[in-house]
Design a protein around this motif. Structure first.
Motif, short mmCIF file in Angstrom:
data_model
loop_
_atom_site.label_atom_id
_atom_site.label_comp_id
_atom_site.label_asym_id
_atom_site.label_seq_id
_atom_site.Cartn_x
_atom_site.Cartn_y
_atom_site.Cartn_z
N SER A 1 0.85 -1.23 -0.01
CA SER A 1 -0.17 0.00 0.15
C SER A 1 1.03 1.29 -0.03
O SER A 1 2.16 1.13 0.45
N GLN A 2 0.38 2.37 -0.56
CA GLN A 2 1.19 3.61 -0.75
C GLN A 2 0.92 4.74 0.34
O GLN A 2 -0.11 4.81 0.71
N PHE A 3 1.92 5.18 0.67
CA PHE A 3 1.71 6.25 1.75
C PHE A 3 0.70 7.29 1.17
O PHE A 3 0.21 7.89 2.12
N ARG A 4 0.65 7.68 -0.21
CA ARG A 4 0.05 8.77 -0.56
C ARG A 4 -1.31 8.54 -0.32
O ARG A 4 -2.41 9.36 -0.70
N GLU A 5 -1.85 7.26 -0.13
CA GLU A 5 -3.13 6.68 -0.06
C GLU A 5 -3.64 7.29 1.21
O GLU A 5 -4.82 6.92 1.52
N LEU A 6 -2.98 7.42 2.44
CA LEU A 6 -3.33 7.93 3.49
C LEU A 6 -3.54 9.45 3.87
O LEU A 6 -2.75 10.08 3.25
N GLY A 7 -4.55 9.58 4.68
CA GLY A 7 -5.08 10.84 4.83
C GLY A 7 -4.01 11.66 5.71
O GLY A 7 -3.93 12.74 5.35
N LYS A 8 -3.54 10.70 6.59
CA LYS A 8 -2.57 11.45 7.67
C LYS A 8 -1.42 11.92 6.62
O LYS A 8 -0.60 13.07 7.01
N ALA A 9 -0.74 11.21 5.80
CA ALA A 9 0.38 11.44 5.10
C ALA A 9 0.13 12.62 4.16
O ALA A 9 0.89 13.45 4.09
N GLN A 10 -1.00 12.76 3.66
CA GLN A 10 -1.37 14.18 2.81
C GLN A 10 -1.48 15.18 3.68
O GLN A 10 -0.91 16.13 3.35
N ALA A 11 -2.07 14.84 4.63
CA ALA A 11 -2.06 16.27 5.83
C ALA A 11 -0.89 16.46 6.18
O ALA A 11 -0.48 17.87 6.30
N PRO B 1 -6.82 9.41 12.31
CA PRO B 1 -5.94 9.22 11.02
C PRO B 1 -4.49 8.96 11.65
O PRO B 1 -3.83 9.82 12.32
N THR B 2 -4.02 7.89 10.98
CA THR B 2 -2.46 7.78 11.27
C THR B 2 -1.81 7.21 10.15
O THR B 2 -2.44 6.50 9.33
N LEU B 3 -0.32 7.21 10.33
CA LEU B 3 0.37 6.54 9.09
C LEU B 3 0.41 4.98 9.38
O LEU B 3 0.51 4.23 8.39
N ALA B 4 0.15 4.36 10.65
CA ALA B 4 0.22 3.14 10.89
C ALA B 4 -0.89 2.45 10.06
O ALA B 4 -1.10 1.16 9.99
#
Length: 470
Positions: free
Chosen positions: A390-400, A457-460
């Motif tokens: 899975s990609q980091f860019r798909e995470l809400g926390k990563a985008q924020a 929302p978390t990176l985990a």
């Protein structure tokens, strides 16, 4: 009768062993040649992380507009101040270790030690005296130091070691890093953030060419370095160096470590730099220890040989940490566990040190972390391998956060779903790797991660999303 244990080396392995033995009722003497905390605290893990924190703060300042913040800012790396902060952090932690020694009644000595037997260690103290320490057991935890290259002799001015890099009073305009392993890659990212134009030279065919790091992660890391305008010269080695009026001219040639090199790497190339950072490996700190005379067996390169109980060839003498060399795991947290095992076994326990579930973290930009088998290792061992990402860019926390570069890769057995390895790249993955490490330790399957609720929302959540693909 109280056991008397002598420990040589005050790094993570040594001080952990000392504290554990003291808590177990032993009379402990801890001998350190330089500074409490060893390489990790004084020249490695902690200093580089304080440098990285400064680099990240500077990068954030330069990205203010991305976060909707206006105003002028001319922040730059003030190297004397960065070094001073590093020294303050290390000093605080050293003071804490010394206080713990006092609290646990560990006899802390500074000086050079020589092992005579399990019952006798001679110490040339920092005051110039010679003392004899008698006891029942000895634990050797003397660590390692930088390896020097004949083609790039370190002069501590233009050609420097990683230790020297942490004392620089300026940012080199052009920095050539020889060695694309953990230390070289971390410092390359740090100094690029500080303003250096960085080139990395690596003799193998990828950046971070460690067996524990998945090849896909290396490819991702190389792409990210390119985005940061860090040039990567893989499949090449430094052949010679010549001083110039402005710095050093280093000739790069095709790597002798590979059967085949790409055509682009076959021709010699000259790279000019204001400073050359040599980071190509480590050698053991065993000189003057008297190992041969004491009957402690080493390998051809001087690394101490120890079994799974941390016992050396000489009864009553144990060894832990980096001094065991690359046949074990040269990481601070590995040394800590070895220290616990050795101390407990000195006190009569029968504990075994295992290395199969050993996480690693690389503090590049972005970070890299791994545990367990790579896809390639799992296939070689005969597992029916399945991988999901899975990609980091798909995470809400990563985008924020504005940290969208990265990936979560899980390696599993396709037949049983058993988790075999996890390989991560991205912001804070050095913290996130703890979850798959525990999963591997408990023999969990991918579905166990998928059925575990992760906070939002978390990176985990990236692990949660990858596991759901199974």
């Amino acid at each position: 009768m109280t056991q008397k244990i002598t420990i040589i080396g005050g790094g993570p392995g040594g001080y952990t062993a000392a504290f554990e033995a003291a808590k177990g009722g032993a009379e402990v003497t801890l001998i350190e040649a330089a500074q409490m905390g060893g390489t990790c605290l004084n020249w490695g893990c902690i200093p580089t992380k304080t440098f990285k924190s400064s680099a990240e703060a500077l990068e954030t300042v330069h990205r203010l507009k991305e976060f909707g913040l206006s105003g002028e800012c001319s922040a730059a790396a003030d190297m004397p101040a960065v070094v001073a902060r590093k020294d303050k952090v290390a000093g605080t932690l050293r003071g804490g270790l010394e206080k713990t020694c006092s609290k646990l009644k560990v006899n802390l000595m500074y000086g050079k030690a020589k092992v005579v037997s399990a019952n006798l260690v001679r110490v040339h103290t920092s005051e110039g005296e010679e003392q004899e320490i008698t006891g029942d057991k000895v634990i050797i935890a003397t660590g390692s130091r930088n390896l020097n290259l004949p083609s790039l002799p370190v002069d501590h001015k233009k050609i420097i070691s990683s230790d020297d890099a942490l004392e620089l009073d300026h940012v080199p305009e052009r920095l050539l890093v020889v060695g694309g392993g953990v230390i070289g890659s971390e410092l390359a990212c740090i100094f690029q953030s500080f303003g250096s134009k960085v080139t990395i030279v690596e003799g193998l065919d990828r950046i971070l060419p460690l067996p524990s790091i998945d090849r896909e992660i290396s490819k991702l890391m190389q792409r990210e370095l390119k985005k940061r305008k860090i040039s990567c010269e893989v499949c090449r080695t430094a052949v010679k160096a010549e001083y110039t009026d402005s710095g050093v001219a280093v000739t790069l040639g095709p790597s002798p470590f590979l059967d085949q090199v790409p055509a682009a790497a076959e021709k010699e190339k000259v790279v000019e730099a204001d400073a050359v950072l040599v980071s190509v490996g480590r050698v053991p700190n065993t000189e003057g220890l008297g190992l041969a005379e004491a009957g402690v067996e080493t390998d051809a390169k001087g690394w101490i040989i120890a079994d799974e109980y941390c016992r050396t060839s000489q009864p009553g003498i144990y060894a832990i940490g980096d001094v065991l060399g690359p046949s074990k795991v040269m990481l601070a947290h590995a040394a800590v566990m070895e220290g616990l095992v050795a101390a407990r076994n000195c006190l009569g326990r029968n504990e075994v040190m295992t290395y199969d579930v050993m996480p690693s973290a690389v503090f590049t930009s972005p970070e890299v972390a791994s545990v367990g088998m790579t896809e390639e290792q799992a296939a070689e061992q005969g597992w029916n391998v399945r991988c999901v990402q899975s990609q980091f860019r798909e995470l809400g926390k990563a985008q924020a956060m504005g940290e969208i570069s990265g990936v979560f890769k899980l390696v599993v057995d396709a037949d049983s779903g058993k988790l075999l390895g996890a390989h991560l790249a991205g912001a804070h993955v050095s913290d996130i790797i703890a979850e798959p490490t525990l999963a591997l330790r408990l023999g969990a399957a991918g579905k166990d991660i998928a059925r575990t609720i992760h906070a939002h929302p978390t990176l985990a959540e990236g692990l949660f999303e990858a596991a759901h693909m199974l």
